[in-house]
Design a protein around this motif. Sequence first.
Motif, PDB file in Angstrom:
ATOM      1  N   ASP A   1       3.388   6.873   9.934  1.00 49.78           N
ATOM      2  CA  ASP A   1       4.777   6.459   9.734  1.00 49.78           C
ATOM      3  C   ASP A   1       4.802   4.938   9.682  1.00 49.78           C
ATOM      4  O   ASP A   1       3.895   4.267  10.174  1.00 49.78           O
ATOM      5  N   GLU A   2       5.840   4.380   9.081  1.00 49.37           N
ATOM      6  CA  GLU A   2       5.925   2.942   8.851  1.00 49.37           C
ATOM      7  C   GLU A   2       6.143   2.147  10.137  1.00 49.37           C
ATOM      8  O   GLU A   2       6.001   0.928  10.155  1.00 49.37           O
ATOM      9  N   LYS A   3       6.464   2.824  11.229  1.00 43.65           N
ATOM     10  CA  LYS A   3       6.674   2.127  12.497  1.00 43.65           C
ATOM     11  C   LYS A   3       5.387   1.959  13.286  1.00 43.65           C
ATOM     12  O   LYS A   3       5.369   1.267  14.304  1.00 43.65           O
ATOM     13  N   ASN A   4       4.331   2.604  12.851  1.00 42.78           N
ATOM     14  CA  ASN A   4       3.069   2.565  13.587  1.00 42.78           C
ATOM     15  C   ASN A   4       1.936   2.279  12.609  1.00 42.78           C
ATOM     16  O   ASN A   4       1.260   3.188  12.136  1.00 42.78           O
ATOM     17  N   ILE A   5       1.741   0.988  12.294  1.00 47.40           N
ATOM     18  CA  ILE A   5       0.727   0.627  11.300  1.00 47.40           C
ATOM     19  C   ILE A   5      -0.392  -0.230  11.899  1.00 47.40           C
ATOM     20  O   ILE A   5      -1.278  -0.681  11.167  1.00 47.40           O
TER      21      ILE A   5
ATOM     22  N   TYR B   1      -3.723  -1.261  13.212  1.00 47.04           N
ATOM     23  CA  TYR B   1      -5.055  -0.703  12.990  1.00 47.04           C
ATOM     24  C   TYR B   1      -5.011   0.562  12.136  1.00 47.04           C
ATOM     25  O   TYR B   1      -5.765   1.515  12.352  1.00 47.04           O
ATOM     26  N   ARG B   2      -4.096   0.561  11.184  1.00 52.91           N
ATOM     27  CA  ARG B   2      -4.002   1.627  10.196  1.00 52.91           C
ATOM     28  C   ARG B   2      -4.262   1.038   8.814  1.00 52.91           C
ATOM     29  O   ARG B   2      -4.186  -0.182   8.606  1.00 52.91           O
ATOM     30  N   SER B   3      -4.558   1.896   7.852  1.00 54.65           N
ATOM     31  CA  SER B   3      -4.785   1.442   6.481  1.00 54.65           C
ATOM     32  C   SER B   3      -3.434   1.119   5.860  1.00 54.65           C
ATOM     33  O   SER B   3      -2.826   1.937   5.157  1.00 54.65           O
ATOM     34  N   ALA B   4      -2.959  -0.104   6.130  1.00 57.49           N
ATOM     35  CA  ALA B   4      -1.578  -0.442   5.790  1.00 57.49           C
ATOM     36  C   ALA B   4      -1.440  -1.927   5.505  1.00 57.49           C
ATOM     37  O   ALA B   4      -2.246  -2.751   5.943  1.00 57.49           O
ATOM     38  N   TYR B   5      -0.398  -2.248   4.745  1.00 56.17           N
ATOM     39  CA  TYR B   5       0.022  -3.645   4.588  1.00 56.17           C
ATOM     40  C   TYR B   5       0.972  -3.987   5.724  1.00 56.17           C
ATOM     41  O   TYR B   5       1.784  -3.159   6.144  1.00 56.17           O
ATOM     42  N   ILE B   6       0.898  -5.222   6.211  1.00 58.46           N
ATOM     43  CA  ILE B   6       1.760  -5.619   7.326  1.00 58.46           C
ATOM     44  C   ILE B   6       3.018  -6.344   6.851  1.00 58.46           C
ATOM     45  O   ILE B   6       3.926  -6.584   7.638  1.00 58.46           O
ATOM     46  N   ASP B   7       3.069  -6.683   5.535  1.00 56.45           N
ATOM     47  CA  ASP B   7       4.192  -7.499   5.062  1.00 56.45           C
ATOM     48  C   ASP B   7       5.130  -6.744   4.133  1.00 56.45           C
ATOM     49  O   ASP B   7       6.020  -7.330   3.528  1.00 56.45           O
TER      50      ASP B   7
END
Length: 741
Positions: free
Chosen positions: A595-599, A601-607
């Motif tokens: 989910d977008e609230k828990n990124i 250390y996930r494969s995700a963009y932070i911005d």
Amino acid sequence: MKRIACLVALAVVTLGGSASAQDRAIEAKVEALLKRMTLDEKVGQLHQLTGRQMTGPGSEKFNDKLDDIRHGKVGSMLNVKGVAETREIQALALQSRLKIPLLFSLDVIHGYRTVFPVPLGEAASWDLEAMRLSAHIAAKEAAASGIHWTFAPMVDVGRDPRWGRVMEGAGEDPYLGAQIATARVRGFQGEKLGGLDSVMATAKHFAGYGAAIAGRDYNAVDMSLQQLHETYLPPFKAAADAGVATFMNSFNTLNGVPATGNRYLQRDLLKGQWRYKGFVVSDWASIKEMVEHGHAADLADAAAKAIDAGSDMDMEGYAYTGNLAQLVRSGRVKPALVDDAVRRILYKKFELGLFDDPYRYSDAAREQAVLNDPAHVQAARDVARKSLVLLQNANHALPLNKDVKSLAVIGPLAESRRDLEGGWIVASDESRVVSVVDGIRAKLSPATKLVVAKGCDAACTDTSGFKEAVAAANGADAVLLVVGETWDMSGEAKSRTELGLPGEQARLFDALAATGKPVVVAIMAGRPLVFNNVADRAAAILYTWFAGSQGGNAIADVLFGDYNPSGKLPMTFPRSVGQIPISYQQYSTGRPVLDEKNIVYRSAYIDAPNTPRYAFGHGLSYTTFGYSDLVLSKPAMGPRDKLEVSFTLSNTGPRAGEEVVQLYLRDKVASIVRPVQELKGFRKVKLAAGERRTVRFTIDRDALAFVNGRLERVAEPGDFVLMIGSASDAIHLRQEFRLLE
């Protein structure tokens, strides 16, 4: 890792199965002619020359080549069109010793005289019959003008909208792309080659061109063979299975080897494993470009490597005509390679009936009748309507009321005609194009006040017209803004690093939105664009692509509710260029975004959000649809079984409409990690308001199969997730089943 249980062999193409009596008769004629040909005449059949369309009427460059035609040193000409010109040039070929007719070819991409939506727009219709019809009409018109052969369809899978040629393809998905490739090939070629309402089709670009690094046209491609077979080859295989007459190789290198000189692609795979019987033409001078790639030392070296790899015809490269005969005489090139290429080309000339009547496609009376068929205009309007995608529609801003007291139509593309035609057309004829304003004007009540304000030109660097546009919006009861790319911003050699609306078009929207009036936006483009400010604040957005010569009427039909939009996106729309390349067919990582609230250390963009702006398969309607009562015929299927799937689709809204129902699968555990979703079926279903219908799919072993690390197509036992929905991110029904040992 589970044990492989069901091997699904990579299919072998046998076009038409065992040879028919007609096939054998043509083969005999080809062999008889081949025996009479000199080496120079054989090489001539492998040379494609550009006609007057590129060199200019009467130019010395063209006239110098006329003797080559008379002496049988040219096998085909491109960029020649019209009965008068094709008859004139064919007459020169018939002065040659063996009187072998020429093949006339042209880029008929999305229409000949009647201009249909660009191919990516047509793909958004998800309507295979509409795309077959579009190709058939284009073929009918081209054939009536003396053309034998088109360089379409482009079947490259494209997942990077920076690459301008996504406009010319069917989008990001190999399954959808394969279905569309089949429809377009059958549209161009009809039931059988040789019909006077058909032309030879070309599957291009073989292969991997859509994965050019950084979305830069002609750039290198580097990928595993497993990924090549899994994602980029299925539409080509489908085209081959549909009997496509020719393949065109691509400009790019694939894993370090130019496609034009890639023996694995052309000779081992296409002509070997697939048993392809047609011929391969180079892309424009791509044989010669192997020197620039650094793969060939000079033009002679390039010619030797290309013919060895399986490139049969040299388009405007002058590599074969200048070098191939000497390469054979010196022993560097085997005569059998030349004979194989010539045999394939001669077969197509016999199949088209050109030896019986070299002028059979060049009939002035037929040309006049076909090019003025009013049914073609209506078809262009219908296909265009089906291609339009309603991206959002807050508070039912659309459809507009025809009796609205005043309507402001604003924007640099509102009155444009040339841009509606898009790129890759045969010839622009703005007198045959209906602009958006033209289409709207024909719909409105005579009592409606229509105000048109440009705001700025398409480049939109001068904002001085914004004041007039804002005034028009303030004085209107409804506001429509028409913005987007111009026709020459998408297509070949039109790569972009930024995908926003050109110039200050986004600021023009902001100025109109600041009035407080709901703004409906129509966006023209040949690719997915990034327009977050518009998406955040527009009352409604209709993505129109480049909708063709009837685009203005089609857009007006949708804006005013005379046609209920049914288009769905064939490509994912990103939120930013930083997400590219992007596809719904992503792979889970060991650290997926849950989910977008828990990124952290996930494969995700932070911005930015990690979801797309608009997902693959997305598209709204003026009605609503309900999905219910999913039933699977069994909870598990054996390796030879078929699984029957059914559910109820209901039109729960106020008007008739069409829904594109999409079936996705996920293989939960496999020897090669599978995407989280893969499209494996779709249906376009039309329902009246309140109507319910049972929709059925059949899942067989091939739908569960994938290409493994040994390039075998396999279906492995285990658990699968079935998903049915209205878009890849709008799944309404879900159930698991198992494939048994």
